[in-house]
Design a protein around this motif. Structure first.
Motif, PDB file in Angstrom:
ATOM      1  N   TYR A 199      -7.494  -1.719   3.581  1.00 15.48           N
ATOM      2  CA  TYR A 199      -8.701  -2.248   4.135  1.00 15.48           C
ATOM      3  C   TYR A 199     -10.073  -1.988   3.150  1.00 15.48           C
ATOM      4  CZ  TYR A 199     -12.516  -3.810   7.528  1.00 15.48           C
ATOM      5  OH  TYR A 199     -13.361  -4.736   7.934  1.00 15.48           O
ATOM      6  N   ARG A 200     -10.340  -3.258   2.572  1.00 18.36           N
ATOM      7  CA  ARG A 200     -11.492  -3.106   1.712  1.00 18.36           C
ATOM      8  C   ARG A 200     -11.797  -2.032   0.859  1.00 18.36           C
ATOM      9  NH1 ARG A 200     -16.855  -4.336   6.029  1.00 18.36           N
ATOM     10  NH2 ARG A 200     -15.812  -6.724   6.557  1.00 18.36           N
ATOM     11  N   GLY A 201     -10.375  -1.881  -0.224  1.00 20.50           N
ATOM     12  CA  GLY A 201     -10.474  -0.896  -1.230  1.00 20.50           C
ATOM     13  C   GLY A 201      -9.962   0.729  -0.888  1.00 20.50           C
ATOM     14  N   ALA A 246       0.838  -1.070   0.016  1.00 17.68           N
ATOM     15  CA  ALA A 246       0.031  -0.177  -0.043  1.00 17.68           C
ATOM     16  C   ALA A 246       0.788   0.896   0.120  1.00 17.68           C
ATOM     17  CB  ALA A 246      -1.015   0.137   0.854  1.00 17.68           C
ATOM     18  N   ARG A 247       1.657   1.226   0.954  1.00 19.24           N
ATOM     19  CA  ARG A 247       2.679   2.292   0.915  1.00 19.24           C
ATOM     20  C   ARG A 247       3.640   2.688  -0.477  1.00 19.24           C
ATOM     21  NH1 ARG A 247       3.927   0.221   6.033  1.00 19.24           N
ATOM     22  NH2 ARG A 247       5.926  -0.719   5.099  1.00 19.24           N
ATOM     23  N   GLU A 248       4.032   1.823  -1.582  1.00 14.56           N
ATOM     24  CA  GLU A 248       4.560   1.161  -2.626  1.00 14.56           C
ATOM     25  C   GLU A 248       3.791   2.065  -3.437  1.00 14.56           C
ATOM     26  OE1 GLU A 248       5.926  -2.139  -3.218  1.00 14.56           O
ATOM     27  OE2 GLU A 248       8.330  -1.969  -1.882  1.00 14.56           O
ATOM     28  N   ARG A 249       2.077   1.788  -3.095  1.00  9.25           N
ATOM     29  CA  ARG A 249       1.130   2.818  -4.629  1.00  9.25           C
ATOM     30  C   ARG A 249       1.134   3.546  -4.193  1.00  9.25           C
ATOM     31  NH1 ARG A 249      -4.084  -0.839  -5.112  1.00  9.25           N
ATOM     32  NH2 ARG A 249      -2.288  -2.874  -5.956  1.00  9.25           N
ATOM     33  N   HIS A 250       1.261   4.087  -3.768  1.00  7.15           N
ATOM     34  CA  HIS A 250       0.560   5.596  -3.020  1.00  7.15           C
ATOM     35  C   HIS A 250       2.119   6.471  -2.297  1.00  7.15           C
ATOM     36  CE1 HIS A 250      -3.887   4.911  -3.318  1.00  7.15           C
ATOM     37  NE2 HIS A 250      -3.499   3.196  -2.697  1.00  7.15           N
ATOM     38  N   GLY A 251       3.128   6.129  -2.457  1.00  5.55           N
ATOM     39  CA  GLY A 251       4.671   7.123  -1.633  1.00  5.55           C
ATOM     40  C   GLY A 251       3.861   7.645  -0.684  1.00  5.55           C
ATOM     41  N   SER A 252       3.249   6.838   0.742  1.00  8.17           N
ATOM     42  CA  SER A 252       3.699   6.565   1.688  1.00  8.17           C
ATOM     43  C   SER A 252       4.316   6.358   2.600  1.00  8.17           C
ATOM     44  CB  SER A 252       2.567   6.325   2.576  1.00  8.17           C
ATOM     45  OG  SER A 252       2.675   6.753   3.693  1.00  8.17           O
ATOM     46  N   LYS A 253       5.356   7.422   3.777  1.00 11.90           N
ATOM     47  CA  LYS A 253       6.549   6.739   4.154  1.00 11.90           C
ATOM     48  C   LYS A 253       6.050   6.736   6.143  1.00 11.90           C
ATOM     49  CE  LYS A 253       9.862   9.359   1.851  1.00 11.90           C
ATOM     50  NZ  LYS A 253      10.783  10.705   2.163  1.00 11.90           N
TER      51      LYS A 253
END
Length: 661
Positions: free
Chosen positions: A416-418, A402-409
């Motif tokens: 969770y559920r999309g 999820a972090r890689e997809r949205h670039g979050s740190k």
């Protein structure tokens, strides 16, 4: 606004300018409490000022300058209710004080020039509307919210025990099961037989080759022999598309060229039509069958509501893979938040680079906001025990995609559920309720239940620290995973638990229990100056010859007369009484003297070892043994600075003298 117009309306321009000026002043550091406020606090104060403007307009005044003591007397009675005439119960005293503070600031900033000689506000109260005494009286009409209620020790231990169980025992199985379920759900379907669209395409291609003369055919009762074609295609003739069969017969039996072209075109279109793509997700029941559900986890589980019987959410309350993964992340957050003892909003925004490796182990790096640094936060490092390191690594693994997809740190950024994001306070509150219901950790000793709020997690380790040697052995995961060494590592410098005050409601009971236990078990095998004082007191009172009721009364009288309090620490007990401030090593400066409270400062085992208020016994042997091992490991590092090596050797020698047999 109260006049029915927007704040941006020209008629309310003076109030908009007032809010803007007030915001700038608070941002630049002005505050009656002389504290740098966080942006959120400044925004709340600006909203209060606009609420004051609404009250002023509701009285009939067009500016704050027109509002005087006579007008204030009209609205004074509504202040305890937040100026809400329809409210039946008063708001909290703290909120009333915040409201009155904003009224005072609107006077101060309007009449007092700043450092540059200019007045900060364009509008305000020219005279004080109330005195400090009146303000205290008004605030007294509100409700007292008080301190956060003390958490029952058994509830705190049950939550930590369950969280450790999930992290240390069940995490690997849950993550593996979840990964398999997601991989199977996203995998394309594999059919044993061709689907309906594919069967239709195969039939059309076969009939097209017949009409083009590429295949032999035969008639049966005036039509193509479709039974023979079915055997060639390994299909059932009853499932043939009748329209395709009709087109083939028309081509072979008709003499009309146009009809032949029309029939062949229809067959060609059906034969070249692309088969529909398989469904993106597989049916849940197929995934469940391939996963081998139900899943029962490892044996000896005390809290996890096994078995896992389904993949996704079920209305019948069955435990699912989705719920187990949800509970695992909740357990990770509970464990990290309880250890860090910080505000839950700060914990949830922890970054992925929060683990820092030091010479003697890992440290947890977090940012504290509020007074320290309201904008960027001040960085704090706390020694991090192995089970918390494991929890952080699990959070890193679970949210990596999820972090890689949205670039979050952010450490707790997940899907969770999309939906993607970091849990908020309210979503984490819902997570904790679900976790408590499924694991049963909210049960209290009297048969009731205690619902934990997220902000109470910061008191968990104070509770565990005070009661570990009383409750710790009763909880399997705490006993197996924590132990004396873990507790000692967690608070080895006192920065995690001793910075908070001991739980007041449990203090007397803990004091009585420890002193009574010392009487019955004997004080021969103890270390520390305080233990020798207790031996003399008990011998002088001939306490061993008395009944249990007399002993209880004696201890209670001593607690009341001397103000005795036993404070548990990872390395022993601190016995504080009315005279302790004269001899305690941690009492310095103004804190030194008789009848003073125990200093709320960081405690260190090196400082406590020679203190007249300290004693330790066999329950704490694990801490001292672990301390020797830890200091010797630091001293043995070849690249460690000389000062660090010498300090480690000295600390190891002190620990050996204290309790290493």
């Amino acid at each position: 606004m109260a006049n029915g117009l927007s704040l941006l309306d020209p008629e309310n321009s003076q109030f908009l300018e007032l809010a803007q000026r007030y915001f700038v002043l608070l941002r630049d550091g002005y505050s009656r409490s002389n504290q740098q406020l966080a942006f959120k606090s400044i925004a709340d104060r600006v909203k209060l000022v606009l609420a004051v403007a609404d009250v002023v307009m509701s009285i009939g005044c067009k500016t704050l300058e027109e509002f005087g003591t006579a007008e204030f007397a009209k609205v004074k009675a509504t202040i305890p209710f937040g100026f809400d005439k329809g409210r039946c119960t008063p708001i909290s005293s703290h909120r009333i004080r915040e409201i009155l503070k904003s009224w005072m600031e609107l006077h101060d900033l309007f009449v007092t020039p700043g450092d540059d000689g200019f007045i900060g506000l364009n509008d305000g109260f020219p005279f004080p509307l109330f005195t400090e005494t009146e303000a205290a009286k008004i605030a007294g009409e509100g409700t007292e919210t008080g301190l956060t209620p003390d958490i029952p020790p058994e509830v705190a231990f049950a939550h930590i025990d369950a969280a450790i169980e999930y992290v240390a025992i069940h995490a690997k199985g849950i993550i593996s099961l979840s990964a398999q379920a997601k991989a199977m759900a996203n995998a394309p379907r594999v059919y044993a037989k061709a689907g309906q669209g594919e069967r239709k395409r195969q039939l059309a291609a076969h009939l097209l080759s017949i009409v083009d003369g590429n295949r032999d055919y035969e008639f049966f009762r005036g039509n193509l022999n479709f039974s023979k074609i079915a055997r060639e295609l390994d299909l059932r003739s009853c499932n043939f598309d009748p329209l395709l069969c009709k087109h083939a017969n028309r081509f072979l039996l008709s003499d009309d060229p146009e009809e032949k072209v029309e029939a062949r075109t229809a067959l060609q279109l059906a034969a070249t039509k692309q088969a529909p793509a398989p469904a993106k997700y597989r049916k849940t029941y197929l995934v469940q069958a391939e996963l081998g559900l139900p899943y029962v986890g490892q044996s000896g589980a005390g809290y996890a509501p096994w078995p896992i019987t389904h993949v996704a959410n079920m209305k019948n309350g069955s435990y699912t893979v989705e719920a187990a993964e949800h509970d695992l992340l909740t357990a990770i957050i509970i464990l990290i938040a309880a250890f860090d003892a910080g505000r839950i909003d700060e914990i949830l925004t922890t970054d992925v680079d929060c683990l820092v490796e030091g010479a003697d182990g890992f440290y947890l790096k977090t940012r504290l906001f509020k007074e320290n640094d309201p904008e960027g936060g001040s960085v704090h490092l706390k020694p991090c025990p192995p089970v918390v390191v494991s929890a952080i690594n699990l959070a890193l693994d679970m949210g990596r995609e999820a972090r890689e997809r949205h670039g979050s740190k952010k450490l707790f950024f997940s899907q969770y559920r999309g939906k993607y994001g970091v849990p908020t306070y309210h979503t984490f509150l819902k997570r904790m309720k679900d976790f408590s219901q499924r694991t049963g950790v909210a049960a209290t000793g009297d048969g009731g239940s205690w619902e934990i709020a997220p902000h109470q997690l910061r008191r968990f380790f104070v509770t565990m620290w005070n009661h570990y040697f009383e409750y710790g052995g009763q909880y399997e995961s705490c006993r197996r995973i924590l132990g004396h060494a873990w507790i000692g590592t967690t608070i080895r410098y006192g920065r995690s638990a001793t910075a908070g005050k001991a739980l007041l409601t449990e203090q007397r009971r803990l004091t009585h229990k420890v002193l009574k236990s010392a009487v019955f078990k004997g004080l021969e095998d103890v270390r520390g100056a305080a233990a020798h004082r207790l031996v003399r007191v008990f011998e002088r009172m001939s306490i061993r010859t008395r009944s249990e009721e007399d002993i209880d009364m004696f201890i209670d009288r001593r607690i009341d007369h001397k103000g005795a309090e036993v404070h548990g620490m990872p390395w022993g007990y601190c016995i504080w009484d009315v005279a302790a401030g004269l001899k305690a090593r941690c009492a310095r400066g103004a804190a030194r003297g008789a009848h003073v409270s125990r200093p709320d400062t960081w405690k260190k085992p090196e400082e406590c070892q020679g203190c007249a208020c300290f004693w330790t016994d066999e329950k704490f042997a694990g801490f001292w043994e672990h301390a020797v091992e830890r200091h010797e490991r630091v001293a043995a590092k070849p690249r460690a600075p000389r000062q660090l090596v010498e300090a480690a050797k000295a600390a190891a020698m002190l620990a050996k003298r204290m309790w290493v047999k």
